[in-house]
Design a protein around this motif. Sequence first.
Motif, PDB file in Angstrom:
ATOM      1  N   ASP A  61       0.702  -1.351  -0.236  1.00 43.06           N
ATOM      2  CA  ASP A  61      -0.172   0.215   0.139  1.00 43.06           C
ATOM      3  C   ASP A  61       0.766   0.979  -0.104  1.00 43.06           C
ATOM      4  O   ASP A  61       1.589   1.008   1.237  1.00 43.06           O
ATOM      5  N   GLN A 100      -1.296  -4.720 -17.098  1.00 39.80           N
ATOM      6  CA  GLN A 100      -0.264  -4.648 -15.638  1.00 39.80           C
ATOM      7  C   GLN A 100       0.251  -3.555 -16.787  1.00 39.80           C
ATOM      8  O   GLN A 100       1.247  -3.613 -17.301  1.00 39.80           O
ATOM      9  N   ARG A 130       1.744  -2.284 -11.777  1.00 39.85           N
ATOM     10  CA  ARG A 130       0.763  -1.575 -11.503  1.00 39.85           C
ATOM     11  C   ARG A 130      -0.722  -1.877 -11.835  1.00 39.85           C
ATOM     12  O   ARG A 130      -0.478  -2.259 -13.083  1.00 39.85           O
ATOM     13  N   ASN A 131      -2.040  -1.608 -11.807  1.00 40.32           N
ATOM     14  CA  ASN A 131      -3.168  -1.769 -12.390  1.00 40.32           C
ATOM     15  C   ASN A 131      -3.335  -0.496 -13.065  1.00 40.32           C
ATOM     16  O   ASN A 131      -4.544  -0.789 -13.559  1.00 40.32           O
ATOM     17  N   ASP A 132      -2.880   0.312 -12.588  1.00 45.25           N
ATOM     18  CA  ASP A 132      -2.691   1.995 -13.044  1.00 45.25           C
ATOM     19  C   ASP A 132      -2.347   2.250 -13.036  1.00 45.25           C
ATOM     20  O   ASP A 132      -0.930   2.466 -11.701  1.00 45.25           O
ATOM     21  N   ASP A 161      -0.860   4.971 -11.740  1.00 48.70           N
ATOM     22  CA  ASP A 161      -1.005   5.909 -10.865  1.00 48.70           C
ATOM     23  C   ASP A 161      -2.140   5.758  -9.615  1.00 48.70           C
ATOM     24  O   ASP A 161      -2.457   6.079  -8.382  1.00 48.70           O
ATOM     25  N   GLY A 162      -1.983   4.004  -8.978  1.00 48.93           N
ATOM     26  CA  GLY A 162      -2.446   3.206  -8.151  1.00 48.93           C
ATOM     27  C   GLY A 162      -2.076   2.596  -7.506  1.00 48.93           C
ATOM     28  O   GLY A 162      -0.297   3.240  -7.103  1.00 48.93           O
ATOM     29  N   ARG A 163      -2.892   3.350  -6.043  1.00 48.30           N
ATOM     30  CA  ARG A 163      -2.383   2.686  -4.663  1.00 48.30           C
ATOM     31  C   ARG A 163      -1.928   1.643  -4.693  1.00 48.30           C
ATOM     32  O   ARG A 163      -0.541   1.950  -3.783  1.00 48.30           O
ATOM     33  N   TYR A 164      -2.259   0.711  -5.003  1.00 48.79           N
ATOM     34  CA  TYR A 164      -1.473  -0.814  -4.233  1.00 48.79           C
ATOM     35  C   TYR A 164       0.183  -1.531  -5.117  1.00 48.79           C
ATOM     36  O   TYR A 164      -0.616  -0.744  -6.749  1.00 48.79           O
ATOM     37  N   ALA A 200      -9.973  -0.975  -5.673  1.00 48.87           N
ATOM     38  CA  ALA A 200      -9.858  -1.404  -7.009  1.00 48.87           C
ATOM     39  C   ALA A 200      -8.189  -2.010  -6.725  1.00 48.87           C
ATOM     40  O   ALA A 200      -6.962  -1.981  -7.865  1.00 48.87           O
ATOM     41  N   ALA A 201      -8.288  -2.862  -6.040  1.00 50.78           N
ATOM     42  CA  ALA A 201      -7.168  -4.365  -5.908  1.00 50.78           C
ATOM     43  C   ALA A 201      -7.397  -5.601  -7.209  1.00 50.78           C
ATOM     44  O   ALA A 201      -8.080  -5.974  -5.702  1.00 50.78           O
TER      45      ALA A 201
END
Length: 278
Positions: A58, A86, A99-101, A103-106, A275-276
């Motif tokens: 995280d 990915q 990441r999946n985005d 700027d993603g969080r995870y 969104a994970a």
Amino acid sequence: MGPRRTTLTYSSEDVGPVPGDKPLFVYYCKASGKHALTTDCNLANVPRRRTDHALVLDTQAHLVKLYTTDGGTKFLRRKNGAVERQFRLNCGKLPVAYRNDPDGRYLYIMDGALTTYSADDALLGGRAPVPPCILPAGNNKTQVALEIDDRGRMRLVLRVTADFVRVQIKSSISSSGMQEELLELLRGVLGVRLGQMSLQRGESARHKILLIEGLAPDVVFNKLQASVARNPRTLGRSSKHVINTSIVPMSAPEEPAGAAGTGGGPGAADGGAAAAPK
């Protein structure tokens, strides 16, 4: 008795920002040995995704400093038929995280991609893994990647990192006697003859490759660490670059599946609505 802490000296460019007095964990690509990640989170304690067993970090809850490059976009079809995108992060040509985005969080760290080494055993008189900057070079030779600080008050081995053995010399990096001084310093530290050593060019004027004949990598590492341990408190001109950080070896979580599926916190990253994906 409280928990034992080991303190290593790392240059500021090695560890990145320091969040107060929290311990930092420094991780390297398991294949190449390149510095990949510095974080205040012990990866042994984070959950794993059920789909590919990637570690879930995280980035909003922890300090994360990446030393990776863009690895492009990869589309994967999962067993349930869903297509996952990915955005991969590479060390050299090898992907170590994604990441999946963008700027993603995870941040998802690929299973088995990263490792770390600790100087605990070396500082306490035991055996520690040899860092990637010290490698066997064939024909009974050992190769050491050097980084040179010049115009210091003393000749010293400053520290051993994953990437370089950092040394300090008195002369200028561009002086005609620089190589002679450097070899004389290392001859005394390693206890070898000058004829057993040779220098090759590195990636810049401050970087050299040292070849030592007749010493194994673990012997070279132990001698260099012993020299660092004998350093005086004042390290000359380079002391302003030195900070302290605790490094703890990474180990696999005991029950990753259970951690990933319970309650809130980081575990929610694998099954919650943040969104994970699974």
